[in-house]
Design a protein around this motif. Structure first.
Motif, PDB file in Angstrom:
ATOM      1  N   ALA A  78     -13.494 -11.722  -7.620  1.00 57.21           N
ATOM      2  CA  ALA A  78     -13.902 -10.560  -8.400  1.00 57.21           C
ATOM      3  C   ALA A  78     -13.157  -9.299  -7.963  1.00 57.21           C
ATOM      4  N   TYR A  79     -12.570  -9.339  -6.772  1.00 54.69           N
ATOM      5  CA  TYR A  79     -11.841  -8.164  -6.285  1.00 54.69           C
ATOM      6  C   TYR A  79     -10.421  -8.085  -6.834  1.00 54.69           C
ATOM      7  N   ALA A  80      -9.983  -9.117  -7.560  1.00 53.91           N
ATOM      8  CA  ALA A  80      -8.578  -9.161  -7.962  1.00 53.91           C
ATOM      9  C   ALA A  80      -8.102  -7.924  -8.738  1.00 53.91           C
ATOM     10  N   VAL A  89      -5.426  -1.029  -5.952  1.00 57.04           N
ATOM     11  CA  VAL A  89      -5.488  -0.339  -4.665  1.00 57.04           C
ATOM     12  C   VAL A  89      -4.313  -0.730  -3.756  1.00 57.04           C
ATOM     13  N   SER A  90      -3.865  -1.991  -3.838  1.00 56.83           N
ATOM     14  CA  SER A  90      -2.759  -2.392  -2.972  1.00 56.83           C
ATOM     15  C   SER A  90      -1.487  -1.629  -3.336  1.00 56.83           C
ATOM     16  N   ALA A  91      -1.386  -1.240  -4.600  1.00 60.63           N
ATOM     17  CA  ALA A  91      -0.226  -0.449  -5.012  1.00 60.63           C
ATOM     18  C   ALA A  91      -0.335   0.989  -4.518  1.00 60.63           C
ATOM     19  N   GLU A  92      -1.584   1.478  -4.415  1.00 66.31           N
ATOM     20  CA  GLU A  92      -1.779   2.864  -3.965  1.00 66.31           C
ATOM     21  C   GLU A  92      -1.544   3.017  -2.461  1.00 66.31           C
ATOM     22  N   VAL A 151      -0.853  -0.389   3.853  1.00 64.31           N
ATOM     23  CA  VAL A 151      -2.026  -1.118   4.333  1.00 64.31           C
ATOM     24  C   VAL A 151      -1.902  -2.562   3.856  1.00 64.31           C
ATOM     25  N   HIS A 152      -2.345  -3.498   4.688  1.00 71.84           N
ATOM     26  CA  HIS A 152      -2.243  -4.906   4.329  1.00 71.84           C
ATOM     27  C   HIS A 152      -3.578  -5.454   3.862  1.00 71.84           C
ATOM     28  N   PHE A 153      -3.505  -6.260   2.837  1.00 72.12           N
ATOM     29  CA  PHE A 153      -4.723  -6.798   2.244  1.00 72.12           C
ATOM     30  C   PHE A 153      -4.649  -8.319   2.178  1.00 72.12           C
ATOM     31  N   ALA A 154      -5.826  -8.930   2.189  1.00 74.02           N
ATOM     32  CA  ALA A 154      -5.917 -10.359   1.895  1.00 74.02           C
ATOM     33  C   ALA A 154      -7.040 -10.539   0.896  1.00 74.02           C
ATOM     34  N   ARG A 166     -14.417   0.738  -2.583  1.00 70.95           N
ATOM     35  CA  ARG A 166     -14.729   0.072  -1.327  1.00 70.95           C
ATOM     36  C   ARG A 166     -13.424  -0.206  -0.576  1.00 70.95           C
ATOM     37  N   LEU A 167     -12.448  -0.745  -1.299  1.00 73.70           N
ATOM     38  CA  LEU A 167     -11.165  -1.042  -0.674  1.00 73.70           C
ATOM     39  C   LEU A 167     -10.467   0.241  -0.244  1.00 73.70           C
TER      40      LEU A 167
END
Lengths: 352, 384
Positions: free
Chosen positions: A116-118, A124-127, A131-134, A98-99
């Motif tokens: 639950a997304y942790a 995904v944030s490493a891939e 892109v910026h995530f919160a 999804r991310l």
């Protein structure tokens, strides 16, 4: 005879599997399709990807609060957004995907609603370092492009706990948690601490509706009602719920017992059914909408926050509601507690 | 559309008829499911064409990896359920069995009493033992007290949720800033290496896929090439006949539940050793129920179950693009899956009845022909 039995069994299985695959996503029909574009003239080329937890937009609780923040940002800044929600029983890879789908399709920032997304976000944030995530309710990810938005639920719960103790006539109050997780335990711990600060002899009944991995405790009003009824029958006169959608049942039970209840996350006096409105003494506010809006405000200003931001009493990230006017007479005492917490004179525990 | 008319069917080789009927049922089911889902989409006012083109689009490598990974897990669950089905036992408890087993295996592997793959092996054995024991309770209750395994396994599911949640709180290691509960991580040396199927992130499939295939092979072998498998199938088809031929139904019931539970114990293992490396509050739930649907889809056949698992995993994978790119509720995937299960059950029954009728026609015609003293059945088939 034997064959018809077997056939009946087959149908049962079919129905069961239907139920198993479709539960937990009842009222989400078509929510993702209404991508609000351009609210009030303002325009922005920021595309926000919003990944909700189970229940999604329309859950009258946590996800809805996040959605409200997003809607306001769209209204104010003219951002565009698309949304997706988690399903009960999905694989970890579905959360990641999804991310990733958002990141691949050019959404920036992407907001993950719920702890639950942790694990998925860590990966995904490493891939996608550009892109910026919160993420809401998690501060375990240490990455340049990830902002953790967490809340001091125990502080807000402390205040409603104090309110309950001040208002209770029987000296017995209750707490109904949705699912027994460390997050919900923070609510319980703060509530108990607040009540005991007012009345050290107060009796507090605590219960949780379900245990992980059964997250149905956040969406089962019948369970909430049974649990609260038990507490009212046992002598409690005020029950605080931190049980998402199950809270409706707690209000019903309070209404039937002629007792009081305390809402959670948003000002439930405003959103609850009018028939139970008068039993909602106050609500513990967890302003997820504020957090989302603040984050998006910064994004609109051109900076992507990273690191952990804690929304506590000091910044009004948590608090208590006053609509209905039932706590007006004790507002001074509550505000005094609030100030003491902000000043650090009271440290609220996070585990019961 | 895939079936043949009675007149032509009676002329062709009966084996071919069986084959056509066998393939016809799932084809009929898929076509019906396609039609019903389209109808739902039209009623909901969703873009039918766009939905199908997204669902049926060729997955990217990383999606393919996800599909294979999820199918691996679903496959094990399907086989676990199918073993029970073959005995006419309805093991609804796969859910509780895999959860309990995954938790125990995660603790064993996390403690790492043994080095490297010995640790993995120990954890896998523990998982199978726990799964078997959990299912065995239902088996023993059924064999000795006649308690319906449907009831007892459902109850055991609830018990397992509570027991595992309680134990997880005891065993969990706290990670600062995180709101989930997790067991200790499986040490790196004990993880089952993933196999890469392409470039880029997340294009690895679980190494466990090999073990799952071996489980499928073992299932096929046990069922079709062993005395035990024969007894199992015989008991499943008629317990009275089985008793008459000297099979101990009690023993078979308990063994079938034990084996079903042992396989159920493996369900969470690809996830534990291939991606999560820990059991926690977000460990995938509900796999046992998906297994029931998949065993039904696959007609309890090792290859059929694999196809069913792939189909379900494929549909699951399309849920995100549907939401984000098309803007359709992900529920449409659930609806499609549910509809497929129902249409499969219905179409197999329709095709079975059709087959029976074909047979009756053939027999009736043969009987009608016989008094006239002309040809017997086989000759008729050849000459006609």
């Amino acid at each position: 005879m034997r064959r018809s039995n077997k056939l009946a069994a087959l149908f049962t299985a079919g129905i069961l599997s239907l139920a198993a695959t479709s539960c937990g996503s009842d009222d989400s029909g078509g929510t993702a399709s209404d991508d609000a574009s351009g609210g009030s003239g303002a325009s922005s080329d920021i595309k926000v990807g919003m990944a909700y937890d189970v229940g999604g937009r329309g859950d009258q609780s946590f996800n809805d609060s996040a959605a409200a923040g997003l809607d306001q940002a769209i209204e104010e800044f003219g951002m565009t957004s698309d949304e997706a929600e988690a399903e009960d029983g999905e694989a970890e890879s579905a959360r990641e995907e999804r991310l990733r789908t958002f990141a691949e399709a050019g959404y920036d920032p992407v907001i993950a609603v719920g702890f639950a997304y942790a694990p998925a976000l860590t990966k995904v944030s490493a891939e996608y370092p550009d892109v910026h995530f919160a993420i809401i309710d998690d501060s375990s990810i240490e990455a340049e492009n990830v902002a953790g938005l967490v809340f001091a639920e125990e502080q807000g719960s402390f205040l409603v706990g104090a309110a309950a103790a001040l208002k209770s006539e029987s000296g017995q109050i209750g707490f109904v948690g949705g699912v027994e997780t460390p997050l919900i335990q923070k609510f319980e711990a703060g509530y108990a601490a607040g009540a005991e600060a007012v009345n050290p002899d107060i009796q507090i009944d605590s219960t949780y509706l379900t245990q992980v991995p059964d997250f149905s405790g956040f969406g089962d009003p019948a369970k909430g009602k049974t649990a609260a009824q038990g507490m009212f029958d046992g002598g409690a006169d005020i029950v605080y719920h931190a049980a998402g959608g199950s809270g409706g049942g707690v209000f019903e039970a309070a209404s039937e017992a002629g007792a009081l209840a305390i809402g959670v996350d948003s000002d439930q006096f405003e959103t609850a059914d009018p028939s139970v409105q008068d039993v909602i003494m106050t609500s513990m506010l967890k302003n997820v909408d504020v957090a989302v809006l603040e984050y998006l405000t910064e994004v609109d200003g051109g900076t992507f926050p990273s690191g952990t931001t804690t929304y506590d009493l000091a910044v009004d990230g948590v608090g208590y509601s006053t609509s209905g006017g039932q706590v007006d007479d004790i507002a001074d005492q509550l505000d005094e507690f609030k100030q003491q917490i902000i000043d650090g004179e009271i440290t609220v525990p996070t585990t019961p | 559309m895939n079936t043949v008319t009675p007149t032509r069917a009676t002329r062709t080789d009966p084996r071919l008829v069986t084959l056509v009927l066998r393939l016809g049922a799932p084809a009929l089911a898929l076509v019906a499911a396609f039609a019903i889902t389209s109808l739902v989409l039209v009623l909901a006012g969703d873009p039918v064409g766009e939905v199908w083109s997204t669902i049926l689009s060729v997955p990217e490598t990383r999606n393919l990896a996800n599909i294979i990974n999820n199918a691996t897990v679903l496959y094990l669950s399907g086989v676990a359920v199918a073993i029970g089905f073959r005995m006419n036992l309805f093991n609804i408890g796969v859910d509780g069995q895999y959860r309990t087993a995954a938790f125990v295996a995660a603790v064993v592997a996390g403690e790492a009493w043994l080095p490297g793959f010995l640790n993995t092996l120990l954890a896998l054995m523990a998982a199978m033992a726990v799964g078997a024991a959990w299912a065995g309770i239902a088996g023993v209750l059924r064999a000795t007290r006649g308690v319906s395994e449907v009831i007892s396994t459902i109850m055991l599911n609830f018990i397992s949720i509570s027991v595992v949640a309680y134990l997880l709180r005891k065993a969990a290691v706290a990670e600062p800033g995180s709101n989930s509960l997790n067991t200790k991580e499986v040490p790196e040396g004990s993880r089952i290496p993933n196999l890469s199927i392409g470039d880029g992130p997340s294009t690895e499939v679980y190494g466990f896929v090999v073990i799952a295939a071996l489980v499928g092979l073992a299932y096929w072998f046990m069922l079709n090439r062993t005395r035990f498998g024969f007894d199992l199938r015989a008991t499943g088809q008629s317990s009275t006949a089985a008793i008459a031929s000297g099979i101990s139904v009690k023993k078979m019931t308990i063994s079938a539940m034990l084996i079903s539970g042992a396989v159920a114990g493996l369900v969470g293992m690809p996830i534990l050793f291939g991606s999560s490396f820990t059991y926690g509050s977000t460990f995938q739930p509900g796999l046992g129920f998906a297994g029931i649907a998949i065993a039904l889809l696959g007609r309890n056949h090792p290859i059929g179950i694999a196809l069913g698992a792939l189909l379900f995993a494929f549909l699951d994978e399309q849920s995100n693009p549907l939401q984000i790119l098309v803007g359709v509720s992900p529920d449409i995937v659930n609806i499609t899956q549910g509809v497929i299960v129902l249409t499969v059950v219905v179409s197999y029954e329709l095709v079975r009845r059709y087959g029976v009728r074909l047979e009756q026609h053939a027999v009736a015609r043969a009987l009608a022909a016989e008094p006239a003293g002309r040809r017997d059945t086989s000759e008729k088939e050849v000459s006609a």
